[in-house]
Structures are given as structure tokens and as C-alpha cells.
Design an enzyme around this catalytic site. Structure first.
Site, PDB file in Angstrom:
ATOM      1  N   ARG A 153      -4.270 -33.419 -38.619  1.00 23.65           N
ATOM      2  CA  ARG A 153      -3.420 -32.091 -38.411  1.00 23.65           C
ATOM      3  C   ARG A 153      -2.213 -32.081 -39.402  1.00 23.65           C
ATOM      4  NH1 ARG A 153      -7.489 -31.374 -36.216  1.00 23.65           N
ATOM      5  NH2 ARG A 153      -7.961 -30.777 -34.198  1.00 23.65           N
ATOM      6  N   ALA A 209     -13.213 -31.249 -43.023  1.00 28.95           N
ATOM      7  CA  ALA A 209     -13.760 -32.575 -42.948  1.00 28.95           C
ATOM      8  C   ALA A 209     -14.802 -32.781 -41.817  1.00 28.95           C
ATOM      9  CB  ALA A 209     -12.560 -33.420 -42.783  1.00 28.95           C
ATOM     10  N   GLU A 234      -1.693 -23.314 -41.439  1.00 23.26           N
ATOM     11  CA  GLU A 234      -3.029 -22.722 -41.536  1.00 23.26           C
ATOM     12  C   GLU A 234      -3.720 -21.769 -40.720  1.00 23.26           C
ATOM     13  OE1 GLU A 234      -6.376 -26.023 -39.617  1.00 23.26           O
ATOM     14  OE2 GLU A 234      -4.565 -26.763 -41.072  1.00 23.26           O
ATOM     15  N   ASP A 275      -6.338 -31.797 -46.268  1.00 25.21           N
ATOM     16  CA  ASP A 275      -7.154 -30.718 -45.695  1.00 25.21           C
ATOM     17  C   ASP A 275      -6.693 -30.270 -44.620  1.00 25.21           C
ATOM     18  OD1 ASP A 275      -9.959 -29.764 -45.395  1.00 25.21           O
ATOM     19  OD2 ASP A 275     -10.258 -31.188 -43.314  1.00 25.21           O
ATOM     20  N   HIS A 302      -9.465 -27.394 -44.058  1.00 24.83           N
ATOM     21  CA  HIS A 302      -9.851 -27.969 -42.893  1.00 24.83           C
ATOM     22  C   HIS A 302     -11.390 -27.951 -42.591  1.00 24.83           C
ATOM     23  CE1 HIS A 302      -8.020 -28.357 -38.211  1.00 24.83           C
ATOM     24  NE2 HIS A 302      -9.196 -29.452 -38.679  1.00 24.83           N
ATOM     25  N   ILE A 329     -12.016 -42.516 -35.638  1.00 25.13           N
ATOM     26  CA  ILE A 329     -11.744 -41.935 -37.237  1.00 25.13           C
ATOM     27  C   ILE A 329     -11.095 -43.066 -38.162  1.00 25.13           C
ATOM     28  CG2 ILE A 329     -11.264 -40.205 -38.812  1.00 25.13           C
ATOM     29  CD1 ILE A 329     -11.658 -38.076 -36.659  1.00 25.13           C
TER      30      ILE A 329
END
Length: 315
Positions: free
Chosen positions: A227, A287, A256, A251, A285, A153
Site C-alpha cells: 500500500r 501485482a 493513486e 506498484d 497496482h 505474501i
């Protein structure tokens, strides 16, 4: 005779459709189960779980009682699984890869939003305030971007940034070709924007500590689509509130779990202090949440089950 079977737990409708299509093409027996319905898991099946569920020792023991020895999580990261307990129980845990483009493109989206302070702009517009920002924004190609983590990524993020004319440097313990690497502390002080692309491990938890956040420029921006545990959240709140950091686009966030993917209007989340800041953009979260990524996960989950079967057959 085929012995391998796939059991997918806690799937939404689109996941069911994609997994069913992949399993049918491969001739792989597939069943679905809900979270906690461990007796519905066929004995010896490969098990597929969601990234949003805590796979703790209790869950792993319930699966091992069904002779499960392979768990695939529908995510690249495996930090939601108790890996030590899995190892003790003889259960292998693997993340399922998918296209890096979805997360890389989302990271770029968050960078662009943060650079224009769009979170605050959109909120004001919803309230009828259509004034411009007090200061003009810089274009992305004018700022120096520090990429922390250059796996699949992070490498894709670098390619996208370069295509936009950005100046890019990076930090990672493992290096890839044609990237300018700096020590982390130097990268933080050099960057106008820092974007995080590391897995969450004991070594990377709070890698952006209070001390490291203090090395960032007051006008700098922070993006995290990896994260939440990579950042010390109270330290981040302090930096944002005190003007030692210009903004953050997140994100993912600590706390969470049990909040993202649920409608909990009127309740106060553990990350409420962060979410209330006008210079923070927070999304749940998402993406990874594209059709192509879903298809990749379904296909690769099936292939990983069959790979294991092939190894056993050739054993």
C-alpha cells in the site's frame, strides 16, 4: 429455503464470469450492480466491492438502508473501507484471500527490475539510446534483502528469495519459524534492498518516515507492492532526488485513487514528482492481476457467503 444472496458491485467482464461460475456451482443467487446503484442491491444481500473504490460512510449508510450487514472486498486489504463507520452501522467487513504467489512473484519481478534500473533503460531504449548503464548491476543473490512484513505474501517472498540464493532478514511484530528477525531500524540499515508487505493501518501508515528512510544505505533499493501509504512520499522523493537512496520500484503509491485503472494522459497526477524520477519504476497496482487470483477471489467470496449462511442455520 436459502436466504443468502450475493451482490457484486462494479465488476469487469472477467470478474463477472468467475463470480457467475462460482455462484452457479454453489447454487448461490447472484446479481450484479454498478457503483452508486444502491437500490439495485437486494435487501440483506452479501455485498462484494472492488479494492479501488472508497467505501466511505455515505456508501455504507446506503448499503445499510438495504439491510446489508456483510461487505466482502475483492482484496486482502480493507484500508479503502471506513471500518469505524461500518462498525457503528453494524456492518462486518472482510477481505477475501487469494494466492500469495501472484504478489510475491510480482515483488520479485520489481526487485529484479530495480536491481538493473530497467525503468530508465527501457525509457532510453524507446528513445533510441541503447547505451549500457554507467555501472554494472549486482545479481540478486549478491544483495541482502530486508522483508518488512511476514504474513502469507511476505513469507512467500522469503521462500522465493531463498530459492535464488539471497541473504534474507525480516521485521514483523509476529514471527514465523526459521526467519532471521531484526528490529526495523536495524533491518533498514542492514539491507541492500527493502521490500514492504504490510497492511495499511493507523499503526503502519508512513512506517517508512523521513527518519527511517534516512537509515537506509545510499545504494539501497526500495520495493513496495502493498500500500502506498506505508511510505512518506515527499520524504521518499527527497531521498531519491538527493542520492540518499538508489532507486524504488512501486506498484502502489499515495494518491493513486482515481488515477490508477484510468486513462488520464495529459493530466498531472498527485504523485507526478515521484513518477518523473528516472530511478523510479511505477506500475498501476497490478501485482494481484492474475487469472488464478481472480478465481481464488470468486471462489472464496462465494464460500464466505455460504459460511455465514451455515452459521445462521446452525445458530
Amino acid at each position: 429455503m436459502r436466504k443468502t444472496m450475493l451482490c457484486a458491485i462494479d465488476c469487469d467482464a472477467e470478474e463477472r464470469e468467475a463470480l457467475r461460475a462460482g455462484a452457479e456451482r454453489a447454487g448461490l443467487p447472484l446479481v450484479f450492480a454498478s457503483w452508486g446503484e444502491w437500490t439495485a442491491v437486494p435487501r440483506g444481500a452479501c455485498v462484494s466491492v472492488r479494492h479501488a473504490m472508497r467505501v466511505d460512510e455515505t456508501v455504507l449508510r446506503a448499503l445499510r438502508a438495504r439491510n446489508v450487514t456483510k461487505v466482502f472486498t475483492r482484496s486482502v486489504g480493507v484500508d479503502h473501507v471506513d471500518l469505524a463507520a461500518a462498525a457503528r452501522l453494524g456492518i462486518s467487513v472482510r477481505g477475501v484471500p487469494y494466492t500469495p504467489d501472484c504478489v510475491a512473484e510480482y515483488a520479485l519481478t520489481m526487485m529484479l527490475m530495480a536491481a538493473r534500473n530497467l525503468g530508465a533503460v527501457l525509457q532510453r531504449a524507446r528513445e533510441g539510446d541503447f547505451r549500457l548503464e554507467a555501472r554494472r548491476a549486482r545479481e540478486l543473490r549478491e544483495i541482502r534483502v530486508g522483508v518488512v512484513g511476514t504474513g502469507r505474501i511476505g513469507a512467500r517472498v522469503i521462500a522465493l528469495l531463498r530459492a535464488m540464493g539471497c541473504t534474507v532478514a525480516a521485521y514483523d511484530r509476529t514471527h514465523i519459524a526459521n526467519v532471521n528477525y531484526l528490529p526495523l531500524d536495524k533491518l533498514l540499515s542492514w539491507s541492500d534492498l527493502v521490500t514492504l508487505h504490510l497492511p495499511l493501518t493507523p499503526a503502519t501508515r508512513h512506517i517508512l518516515s523521513e527518519e527511517r528512510l534516512a537509515r537506509m544505505r545510499p545504494e539501497a533499493l526500495l520495493v513496495n507492492v502493498s500500500r502506498g501509504g506505508l511510505i512518506d512520499t515527499p520524504a521518499l522523493c527527497n531521498a531519491l532526488e538527493q542520492g540518499r537512496l538508489a532507486g524504488a520500484a512501486l506498484d502502489v503509491v499515495e494518491g493513486e485513487q482515481d488515477w490508477f485503472y484510468h486513462n488520464r494522459r495529459g493530466e498531472t497526477p498527485p504523485f507526478a514528482r515521484l513518477a518523473a524520477l528516472p530511478n523510479v519504476i511505477l506500475t498501476p497496482h497490478m501485482a494481484f492481476y492474475t487469472r488464478r487470483a481472480l478465481e481464488d477471489v470468486a471462489r472464496n467470496t462465494v464460500e464466505m457467503c455460504l459460511e455465514d449462511e451455515g452459521r445462521a442455520a446452525n445458530g
